[in-house]
Each structure stands twice: as structure tokens, then as C-alpha cells.
Write a protein that holds these residues in place. Structure first.
Motif, PDB file in Angstrom:
ATOM      1  N   LYS A   1      -5.414  -4.931  -0.845  1.00 30.24           N
ATOM      2  CA  LYS A   1      -5.576  -6.157  -1.641  1.00 30.24           C
ATOM      3  C   LYS A   1      -6.833  -6.089  -2.500  1.00 30.24           C
ATOM      4  O   LYS A   1      -6.829  -6.558  -3.636  1.00 30.24           O
ATOM      5  CB  LYS A   1      -5.610  -7.376  -0.722  1.00 30.24           C
ATOM      6  CG  LYS A   1      -4.245  -7.710  -0.181  1.00 30.24           C
ATOM      7  CD  LYS A   1      -4.247  -9.017   0.568  1.00 30.24           C
ATOM      8  CE  LYS A   1      -2.832  -9.380   0.943  1.00 30.24           C
ATOM      9  NZ  LYS A   1      -2.733 -10.705   1.538  1.00 30.24           N
ATOM     10  N   ASN A   2      -7.896  -5.480  -1.970  1.00 31.26           N
ATOM     11  CA  ASN A   2      -9.126  -5.339  -2.758  1.00 31.26           C
ATOM     12  C   ASN A   2      -8.911  -4.427  -3.963  1.00 31.26           C
ATOM     13  O   ASN A   2      -9.462  -4.681  -5.034  1.00 31.26           O
ATOM     14  CB  ASN A   2     -10.272  -4.813  -1.901  1.00 31.26           C
ATOM     15  CG  ASN A   2     -10.815  -5.853  -0.957  1.00 31.26           C
ATOM     16  OD1 ASN A   2     -10.608  -7.055  -1.139  1.00 31.26           O
ATOM     17  ND2 ASN A   2     -11.507  -5.411   0.071  1.00 31.26           N
ATOM     18  N   LEU A   3      -8.129  -3.372  -3.796  1.00 32.48           N
ATOM     19  CA  LEU A   3      -7.855  -2.475  -4.921  1.00 32.48           C
ATOM     20  C   LEU A   3      -7.035  -3.191  -5.997  1.00 32.48           C
ATOM     21  O   LEU A   3      -7.324  -3.060  -7.187  1.00 32.48           O
ATOM     22  CB  LEU A   3      -7.137  -1.203  -4.453  1.00 32.48           C
ATOM     23  CG  LEU A   3      -6.810  -0.177  -5.531  1.00 32.48           C
ATOM     24  CD1 LEU A   3      -8.064   0.252  -6.298  1.00 32.48           C
ATOM     25  CD2 LEU A   3      -6.115   1.027  -4.930  1.00 32.48           C
ATOM     26  N   VAL A   4      -6.055  -3.966  -5.594  1.00 30.84           N
ATOM     27  CA  VAL A   4      -5.259  -4.710  -6.567  1.00 30.84           C
ATOM     28  C   VAL A   4      -6.133  -5.761  -7.258  1.00 30.84           C
ATOM     29  O   VAL A   4      -6.043  -5.955  -8.472  1.00 30.84           O
ATOM     30  CB  VAL A   4      -4.016  -5.344  -5.899  1.00 30.84           C
ATOM     31  CG1 VAL A   4      -3.258  -6.221  -6.887  1.00 30.84           C
ATOM     32  CG2 VAL A   4      -3.101  -4.250  -5.355  1.00 30.84           C
ATOM     33  N   ALA A   5      -7.012  -6.407  -6.493  1.00 31.32           N
ATOM     34  CA  ALA A   5      -7.947  -7.382  -7.090  1.00 31.32           C
ATOM     35  C   ALA A   5      -8.872  -6.677  -8.078  1.00 31.32           C
ATOM     36  O   ALA A   5      -9.209  -7.236  -9.128  1.00 31.32           O
ATOM     37  CB  ALA A   5      -8.755  -8.072  -6.002  1.00 31.32           C
TER      38      ALA A   5
ATOM     39  N   ALA B   1       0.930   7.835   3.313  1.00 28.80           N
ATOM     40  CA  ALA B   1       2.124   7.435   2.573  1.00 28.80           C
ATOM     41  C   ALA B   1       2.400   5.948   2.792  1.00 28.80           C
ATOM     42  O   ALA B   1       2.795   5.239   1.857  1.00 28.80           O
ATOM     43  CB  ALA B   1       3.324   8.278   3.003  1.00 28.80           C
ATOM     44  N   LYS B   2       2.160   5.463   4.001  1.00 25.98           N
ATOM     45  CA  LYS B   2       2.343   4.033   4.287  1.00 25.98           C
ATOM     46  C   LYS B   2       1.369   3.206   3.443  1.00 25.98           C
ATOM     47  O   LYS B   2       1.731   2.149   2.928  1.00 25.98           O
ATOM     48  CB  LYS B   2       2.117   3.748   5.774  1.00 25.98           C
ATOM     49  CG  LYS B   2       3.214   4.264   6.661  1.00 25.98           C
ATOM     50  CD  LYS B   2       2.882   3.975   8.126  1.00 25.98           C
ATOM     51  CE  LYS B   2       3.859   4.633   9.051  1.00 25.98           C
ATOM     52  NZ  LYS B   2       3.474   4.464  10.461  1.00 25.98           N
ATOM     53  N   TYR B   3       0.140   3.690   3.304  1.00 24.93           N
ATOM     54  CA  TYR B   3      -0.863   3.000   2.491  1.00 24.93           C
ATOM     55  C   TYR B   3      -0.417   2.916   1.039  1.00 24.93           C
ATOM     56  O   TYR B   3      -0.473   1.864   0.415  1.00 24.93           O
ATOM     57  CB  TYR B   3      -2.215   3.706   2.614  1.00 24.93           C
ATOM     58  CG  TYR B   3      -3.146   3.465   1.462  1.00 24.93           C
ATOM     59  CD1 TYR B   3      -3.724   2.213   1.255  1.00 24.93           C
ATOM     60  CD2 TYR B   3      -3.438   4.481   0.549  1.00 24.93           C
ATOM     61  CE1 TYR B   3      -4.560   1.982   0.182  1.00 24.93           C
ATOM     62  CE2 TYR B   3      -4.267   4.256  -0.524  1.00 24.93           C
ATOM     63  CZ  TYR B   3      -4.835   3.001  -0.698  1.00 24.93           C
ATOM     64  OH  TYR B   3      -5.661   2.775  -1.770  1.00 24.93           O
ATOM     65  N   ILE B   4       0.062   4.014   0.498  1.00 24.02           N
ATOM     66  CA  ILE B   4       0.485   4.040  -0.906  1.00 24.02           C
ATOM     67  C   ILE B   4       1.708   3.143  -1.101  1.00 24.02           C
ATOM     68  O   ILE B   4       1.795   2.412  -2.093  1.00 24.02           O
ATOM     69  CB  ILE B   4       0.768   5.487  -1.376  1.00 24.02           C
ATOM     70  CG1 ILE B   4      -0.524   6.329  -1.334  1.00 24.02           C
ATOM     71  CG2 ILE B   4       1.384   5.512  -2.769  1.00 24.02           C
ATOM     72  CD1 ILE B   4      -1.639   5.809  -2.219  1.00 24.02           C
ATOM     73  N   ALA B   5       2.641   3.158  -0.156  1.00 24.49           N
ATOM     74  CA  ALA B   5       3.814   2.278  -0.252  1.00 24.49           C
ATOM     75  C   ALA B   5       3.388   0.812  -0.194  1.00 24.49           C
ATOM     76  O   ALA B   5       3.912  -0.025  -0.938  1.00 24.49           O
ATOM     77  CB  ALA B   5       4.795   2.601   0.874  1.00 24.49           C
ATOM     78  N   LEU B   6       2.435   0.494   0.654  1.00 24.82           N
ATOM     79  CA  LEU B   6       1.913  -0.870   0.751  1.00 24.82           C
ATOM     80  C   LEU B   6       1.228  -1.275  -0.559  1.00 24.82           C
ATOM     81  O   LEU B   6       1.424  -2.381  -1.071  1.00 24.82           O
ATOM     82  CB  LEU B   6       0.933  -0.981   1.917  1.00 24.82           C
ATOM     83  CG  LEU B   6       0.262  -2.335   2.137  1.00 24.82           C
ATOM     84  CD1 LEU B   6       1.296  -3.416   2.438  1.00 24.82           C
ATOM     85  CD2 LEU B   6      -0.756  -2.233   3.272  1.00 24.82           C
ATOM     86  N   TYR B   7       0.446  -0.352  -1.117  1.00 21.54           N
ATOM     87  CA  TYR B   7      -0.215  -0.594  -2.404  1.00 21.54           C
ATOM     88  C   TYR B   7       0.824  -0.907  -3.496  1.00 21.54           C
ATOM     89  O   TYR B   7       0.670  -1.860  -4.261  1.00 21.54           O
ATOM     90  CB  TYR B   7      -1.067   0.618  -2.791  1.00 21.54           C
ATOM     91  CG  TYR B   7      -1.549   0.609  -4.210  1.00 21.54           C
ATOM     92  CD1 TYR B   7      -2.572  -0.241  -4.610  1.00 21.54           C
ATOM     93  CD2 TYR B   7      -0.977   1.438  -5.166  1.00 21.54           C
ATOM     94  CE1 TYR B   7      -3.013  -0.261  -5.933  1.00 21.54           C
ATOM     95  CE2 TYR B   7      -1.415   1.435  -6.480  1.00 21.54           C
ATOM     96  CZ  TYR B   7      -2.428   0.585  -6.850  1.00 21.54           C
ATOM     97  OH  TYR B   7      -2.856   0.568  -8.157  1.00 21.54           O
TER      98      TYR B   7
ATOM     99  N   CYS C   1       1.126  -4.429  -5.510  1.00 24.13           N
ATOM    100  CA  CYS C   1       1.072  -4.411  -6.976  1.00 24.13           C
ATOM    101  C   CYS C   1       2.272  -5.135  -7.572  1.00 24.13           C
ATOM    102  O   CYS C   1       2.131  -5.930  -8.504  1.00 24.13           O
ATOM    103  CB  CYS C   1       1.030  -2.976  -7.487  1.00 24.13           C
ATOM    104  SG  CYS C   1      -0.590  -2.213  -7.381  1.00 24.13           S
ATOM    105  N   LYS C   2       3.466  -4.867  -7.033  1.00 23.09           N
ATOM    106  CA  LYS C   2       4.675  -5.537  -7.526  1.00 23.09           C
ATOM    107  C   LYS C   2       4.572  -7.039  -7.337  1.00 23.09           C
ATOM    108  O   LYS C   2       4.965  -7.810  -8.213  1.00 23.09           O
ATOM    109  CB  LYS C   2       5.907  -5.010  -6.790  1.00 23.09           C
ATOM    110  CG  LYS C   2       6.363  -3.659  -7.239  1.00 23.09           C
ATOM    111  CD  LYS C   2       7.612  -3.263  -6.478  1.00 23.09           C
ATOM    112  CE  LYS C   2       7.731  -1.765  -6.402  1.00 23.09           C
ATOM    113  NZ  LYS C   2       8.782  -1.337  -5.485  1.00 23.09           N
ATOM    114  N   GLU C   3       4.042  -7.455  -6.194  1.00 24.21           N
ATOM    115  CA  GLU C   3       3.880  -8.890  -5.920  1.00 24.21           C
ATOM    116  C   GLU C   3       2.934  -9.547  -6.927  1.00 24.21           C
ATOM    117  O   GLU C   3       3.017 -10.743  -7.169  1.00 24.21           O
ATOM    118  CB  GLU C   3       3.356  -9.108  -4.495  1.00 24.21           C
ATOM    119  CG  GLU C   3       4.372  -8.787  -3.423  1.00 24.21           C
ATOM    120  CD  GLU C   3       3.793  -8.779  -2.029  1.00 24.21           C
ATOM    121  OE1 GLU C   3       2.562  -8.976  -1.866  1.00 24.21           O
ATOM    122  OE2 GLU C   3       4.565  -8.569  -1.072  1.00 24.21           O
ATOM    123  N   HIS C   4       2.029  -8.762  -7.519  1.00 21.57           N
ATOM    124  CA  HIS C   4       1.081  -9.275  -8.503  1.00 21.57           C
ATOM    125  C   HIS C   4       1.551  -9.028  -9.944  1.00 21.57           C
ATOM    126  O   HIS C   4       0.775  -9.203 -10.887  1.00 21.57           O
ATOM    127  CB  HIS C   4      -0.305  -8.654  -8.279  1.00 21.57           C
ATOM    128  CG  HIS C   4      -1.000  -9.213  -7.090  1.00 21.57           C
ATOM    129  ND1 HIS C   4      -1.973 -10.185  -7.192  1.00 21.57           N
ATOM    130  CD2 HIS C   4      -0.846  -8.981  -5.765  1.00 21.57           C
ATOM    131  CE1 HIS C   4      -2.401 -10.506  -5.990  1.00 21.57           C
ATOM    132  NE2 HIS C   4      -1.725  -9.791  -5.101  1.00 21.57           N
TER     133      HIS C   4
END
Length: 167
Positions: free
Chosen positions: A106-110, A134-140, A144-147
Motif C-alpha cells: 500500500k505504501n508503494l502504491v501511495a 511472486a505473492k508480493y508482486i501479485a498483491l501489488y 494497483c488495479k483497485e487504485h
């Protein structure tokens, strides 16, 4: 009436000056980043390459990077893309070995939102070999899509480039 008109013109003039200062600062950062990319004496958390033939910026991340190093790599990639008027990114995370949590994601997207990255940007991410990474990148990609960003994860480079370069 007249006072409001004068006040709005002053504010408008001030915002033009502020915009010019911002653009000058950004141009200076771009020149510095161009030197930074060619400076082999300094540690770079990633490798950044502009592909002129297909008009996209590729960023290759590897190893265990701190959140600050990820931000630095993202900022450098954004600067390179901005200087080339490019809105397509390929994030090669195959060799990334990080295991971040939801807060870091969330901090990276912010961070992306704070830097003013436009929602029209398109980013294809090559998923890491390490399962936790890979789980981290998928979560990212999901956050991102949600934003409102167009971000997708891929297993193969060919699939990532096909999606990235369409339309």
C-alpha cells in the motif's frame, strides 16, 4: 467581483510559476538520472532500459531490496519514461527475492500516487521465481488495479510484452 478576478489571476499566475519551477526541477532530476544510469561506480537497486523500438521502459529488479530501494528504482523509471513521453513499463521482477506485506504494498502504491503517475500508465510485471516474492508482486498488481492503474502480472516475457504493447 473585481477583487475576486484579480485574486484569481494572481493565483493563476502563481500556479504557472509553480508549474514552471516544478518542470525545471523535474528536468534537472531527469538530467541527473541520465547521468545516474550511466554511472557504474554507484550501486543501483535496479537496471533501467528504454526500448525505443517498442516505446516502453524496462526495469529489472533483483535480490532483496529495501522498500526505499524499490521506491528509488520506481522513481528513476518514472523519470526515464517522463523524459521520453512513455506510458508503458515492463517490470522484470524474476530475480527479486523480497517478501513484503500489505503495508509495504500500500505504501508503494501511495508513493506512485504521490509522484503523480497518471492512471493511463500500463505496467506489465514478470513474476519472481521465488514464491513469496511472486505473492508480493501479485498483491501489488491487485492493489494497483483497485487504485485505477493498469497493472498485470505475467509468468512469461512474451505474454507480458504482448499485453503491454497491444492498443
Amino acid at each position: 467581483g473585481l477583487l475576486k478576478l484579480i485574486e484569481s489571476r494572481i493565483l493563476s499566475h502563481h500556479s504557472v510559476i509553480s508549474s514552471r519551477r516544478f518542470i525545471r526541477k523535474r528536468q534537472l532530476r531527469e538530467r541527473q538520472s541520465a547521468r545516474f544510469l550511466t554511472n557504474t561506480g554507484r550501486h543501483m537497486p535496479c537496471t533501467i532500459q528504454y526500448h525505443a523500438d517498442s516505446h516502453f521502459v524496462e526495469t529489472m529488479y533483483s535480490g532483496a531490496l529495501s522498500p526505499e530501494e524499490v521506491y528509488e528504482g520506481a522513481a528513476e523509471s518514472i523519470a526515464v519514461a517522463y523524459s521520453r513521453q512513455c506510458t508503458r513499463f515492463l517490470g522484470d521482477c524474476v530475480k527479486l527475492t523480497n517478501d513484503y506485506g500489505m503495508l509495504e504494498v500500500k505504501n508503494l502504491v501511495a508513493f506512485l500516487e504521490a509522484t503523480g503517475v497518471d492512471r493511463s500508465v500500463k505496467e506489465a510485471l514478470l513474476l519472481p521465481e521465488a514464491i513469496d516474492s511472486a505473492k508480493y508482486i501479485a498483491l501489488y498488481a491487485t492493489v494497483c488495479k483497485e487504485h485505477g492503474y493498469r497493472v498485470r502480472g505475467f509468468v512469461t516475457r512474451d505474454a507480458a510484452l504482448e499485453w503491454l504493447l497491444e492498443d
